[in-house]
Write a protein that holds these residues in place. Sequence first.
Motif, mmCIF file in Angstrom:
data_model
loop_
_atom_site.group_PDB
_atom_site.id
_atom_site.type_symbol
_atom_site.label_atom_id
_atom_site.label_comp_id
_atom_site.label_asym_id
_atom_site.label_seq_id
_atom_site.Cartn_x
_atom_site.Cartn_y
_atom_site.Cartn_z
ATOM 1 N N GLY A 117 34.510 3.334 -26.449
ATOM 2 C CA GLY A 117 34.938 2.025 -26.170
ATOM 3 C C GLY A 117 34.355 1.900 -24.745
ATOM 4 N N VAL A 118 35.110 1.065 -24.019
ATOM 5 C CA VAL A 118 34.647 0.288 -22.671
ATOM 6 C C VAL A 118 35.362 1.203 -21.497
ATOM 7 C CG1 VAL A 118 34.844 -1.518 -21.046
ATOM 8 C CG2 VAL A 118 34.785 -2.238 -23.473
ATOM 9 N N VAL A 119 34.469 1.779 -20.687
ATOM 10 C CA VAL A 119 34.920 2.847 -19.983
ATOM 11 C C VAL A 119 35.176 1.852 -18.402
ATOM 12 C CG1 VAL A 119 34.089 4.607 -18.230
ATOM 13 C CG2 VAL A 119 33.874 4.785 -20.867
ATOM 14 N N ALA A 120 36.328 2.354 -17.858
ATOM 15 C CA ALA A 120 36.519 1.783 -16.349
ATOM 16 C C ALA A 120 36.286 2.939 -15.511
ATOM 17 C CB ALA A 120 37.944 1.361 -16.192
ATOM 18 N N ARG A 121 35.637 3.150 -14.372
ATOM 19 C CA ARG A 121 35.141 4.167 -13.743
ATOM 20 C C ARG A 121 35.925 3.956 -12.095
ATOM 21 N NH1 ARG A 121 29.297 6.426 -15.580
ATOM 22 N NH2 ARG A 121 29.412 4.427 -16.629
ATOM 23 N N ASP A 122 36.436 4.972 -11.582
ATOM 24 C CA ASP A 122 36.925 4.976 -10.274
ATOM 25 C C ASP A 122 36.463 6.213 -9.643
ATOM 26 O OD1 ASP A 122 38.062 4.362 -7.800
ATOM 27 O OD2 ASP A 122 39.952 4.460 -8.977
ATOM 28 N N GLY A 123 35.055 6.449 -8.936
ATOM 29 C CA GLY A 123 34.858 7.437 -8.419
ATOM 30 C C GLY A 123 34.745 8.776 -9.517
ATOM 31 N N ASP A 124 34.970 9.753 -9.519
ATOM 32 C CA ASP A 124 35.296 10.796 -10.400
ATOM 33 C C ASP A 124 36.202 10.530 -11.846
ATOM 34 O OD1 ASP A 124 33.258 12.273 -9.389
ATOM 35 O OD2 ASP A 124 34.548 13.821 -8.652
ATOM 36 N N ARG A 195 26.597 14.152 -33.428
ATOM 37 C CA ARG A 195 26.370 13.643 -32.175
ATOM 38 C C ARG A 195 24.727 13.650 -31.660
ATOM 39 N NH1 ARG A 195 31.889 14.915 -29.067
ATOM 40 N NH2 ARG A 195 33.386 13.974 -30.626
ATOM 41 N N GLU A 196 24.044 14.326 -32.479
ATOM 42 C CA GLU A 196 22.664 14.709 -32.414
ATOM 43 C C GLU A 196 22.233 13.278 -33.313
ATOM 44 O OE1 GLU A 196 20.500 17.953 -34.039
ATOM 45 O OE2 GLU A 196 18.591 16.865 -33.974
ATOM 46 N N ALA A 197 22.619 13.498 -34.407
ATOM 47 C CA ALA A 197 22.371 12.623 -35.566
ATOM 48 C C ALA A 197 22.242 11.015 -35.045
ATOM 49 C CB ALA A 197 23.019 12.627 -36.850
ATOM 50 N N ALA A 198 23.329 10.694 -34.555
ATOM 51 C CA ALA A 198 23.510 9.177 -34.098
ATOM 52 C C ALA A 198 23.500 9.138 -32.381
ATOM 53 C CB ALA A 198 25.285 8.946 -34.412
ATOM 54 N N ASP A 199 22.987 10.029 -31.803
ATOM 55 C CA ASP A 199 22.488 10.042 -30.457
ATOM 56 C C ASP A 199 23.955 9.394 -29.578
ATOM 57 O OD1 ASP A 199 21.225 9.959 -27.928
ATOM 58 O OD2 ASP A 199 20.383 8.214 -28.359
ATOM 59 N N SER A 200 25.100 10.115 -29.930
ATOM 60 C CA SER A 200 26.191 9.313 -29.418
ATOM 61 C C SER A 200 27.158 10.192 -28.748
ATOM 62 C CB SER A 200 27.194 8.771 -30.690
ATOM 63 O OG SER A 200 27.531 9.940 -31.337
ATOM 64 N N ALA A 201 26.459 11.515 -28.169
ATOM 65 C CA ALA A 201 27.448 12.352 -27.376
ATOM 66 C C ALA A 201 27.778 11.718 -26.088
ATOM 67 C CB ALA A 201 26.381 13.696 -27.095
ATOM 68 N N PRO A 202 29.195 11.911 -25.761
ATOM 69 C CA PRO A 202 29.515 11.319 -24.350
ATOM 70 C C PRO A 202 29.034 12.047 -23.103
ATOM 71 C CG PRO A 202 31.292 12.600 -25.553
ATOM 72 C CD PRO A 202 30.176 12.613 -26.277
ATOM 73 N N GLN A 203 28.505 11.061 -22.188
ATOM 74 C CA GLN A 203 27.595 11.512 -21.148
ATOM 75 C C GLN A 203 28.763 12.242 -20.235
ATOM 76 O OE1 GLN A 203 24.161 11.373 -21.221
ATOM 77 N NE2 GLN A 203 24.838 10.934 -23.495
ATOM 78 N N PHE A 204 29.905 11.987 -20.152
ATOM 79 C CA PHE A 204 30.794 12.815 -19.293
ATOM 80 C C PHE A 204 32.132 12.771 -20.066
ATOM 81 C CE2 PHE A 204 30.274 8.156 -18.331
ATOM 82 C CZ PHE A 204 31.454 7.765 -18.256
ATOM 83 N N GLY A 205 33.043 13.715 -19.539
ATOM 84 C CA GLY A 205 34.568 13.645 -20.321
ATOM 85 C C GLY A 205 34.398 13.984 -21.735
ATOM 86 N N ASP A 206 35.551 13.721 -22.526
ATOM 87 C CA ASP A 206 35.469 13.947 -24.056
ATOM 88 C C ASP A 206 36.118 12.911 -24.631
ATOM 89 O OD1 ASP A 206 38.080 14.806 -23.535
ATOM 90 O OD2 ASP A 206 37.769 16.753 -23.058
ATOM 91 N N ARG A 207 36.543 13.109 -25.834
ATOM 92 C CA ARG A 207 37.267 12.147 -26.657
ATOM 93 C C ARG A 207 38.516 12.178 -26.730
ATOM 94 N NH1 ARG A 207 32.545 9.560 -27.677
ATOM 95 N NH2 ARG A 207 30.914 10.415 -29.516
ATOM 96 N N ARG A 208 39.121 13.083 -26.067
ATOM 97 C CA ARG A 208 40.568 13.495 -26.171
ATOM 98 C C ARG A 208 41.674 12.568 -25.949
ATOM 99 N NH1 ARG A 208 40.782 19.894 -25.153
ATOM 100 N NH2 ARG A 208 38.477 19.779 -24.468
#
Length: 313
Positions: A117-124, A195-208
């Motif tokens: 989904g859409v990510v909102a970031r605030d520092g870390d 995530r290799e097949a679809a090139d969709s591994a999250p670059q940070f954090g996880d999906r929990r």
Amino acid sequence: MRSLVRETHLRPSALLYPLFICPGEGVRKEISSMPGCFNLSIDEAVKEAEECAALGIGGLLLFGLPAEKDEQATGAWAEDGIVQTALRELKKNRRLDSLVQIADVCLCEYTSHGHCGVVARDGDHFEVENDSSVALLAKTAASLAKAGADIVAPSDMMDGRIAAMRDALDEGGLEQTAIMSYAAKFASAFYGPFREAADSAPQFGDRRSYQMDGANMREAMREIDLDIAEGADMLLMKPAMPYLYVIREARGRYDLPMGAYQVSGEYSMLHAAFQRGWLEPERAMMESLLGIRRAGADFIVTYFAKDAAKVLG
Ligand code: PBG
């Protein structure tokens, strides 16, 4: 006599085969952790689809690898998106009429950060925003349906997405398009190879924060209740093997058509054992599929679809 009294049956028409569509022409790139599965350009995907139709397979589940990714997942909902373009080609081909064309709806393959989904970031700190994600997902579903998807299959696990998609489809004159909801999708280590097949591994954090805790059965049932109330036409349970009794429980409670996804990790681990000669490929494959059917799944999404259809004849 064994055949006469058999309780559970497998048939090719109740198997769905996932395809990973990538840009280019003549591209057929094997996914290293998933032997026999490929990233396919549209022309190659059409050939693969023709083989599936000839084998009597029920349908395809389409994923896309866009040429470019961004924070708004533009490639997911663009009219000339990779899966939209593939759908138009597949729908044009009369030899593929027997295949149900299902489009996976998610943003993770299209976002630069790899979240669903859409990510909102605030520092870390970061957060996957539910409501702005739902708006983009609904737009994606309508665009895929317009391009020809018979069924849209949301796998993102945001709250309220089914209702939003049903509205977007109906407003777009796409009342006939069905929604197959990944209603109970657990945060799982078994999605690794995908995530290799679809090139969709999250670059940070996880999906929990959006996928379910594998420990929770009651929550899984509540997720299904919500999706049915919002207008889901069929349900998809995932992963399959570590969650067979969750499928069983859902089968007992709900009358909607229900499928299960034998995910990438389930396929890869069996293949790893086949490569070492530790398991008999055909028997282990068929037993894994039969177990999912016996648990109560009407149909199965599986990377073994072609191999199993060949065995079933
Ligand atoms: C997209 C999506 C995933 C899978 C299907 N749709 C990956 C994920 O949630 O990380 C996994 C399928 C598989 O492992 O075969 N959200």
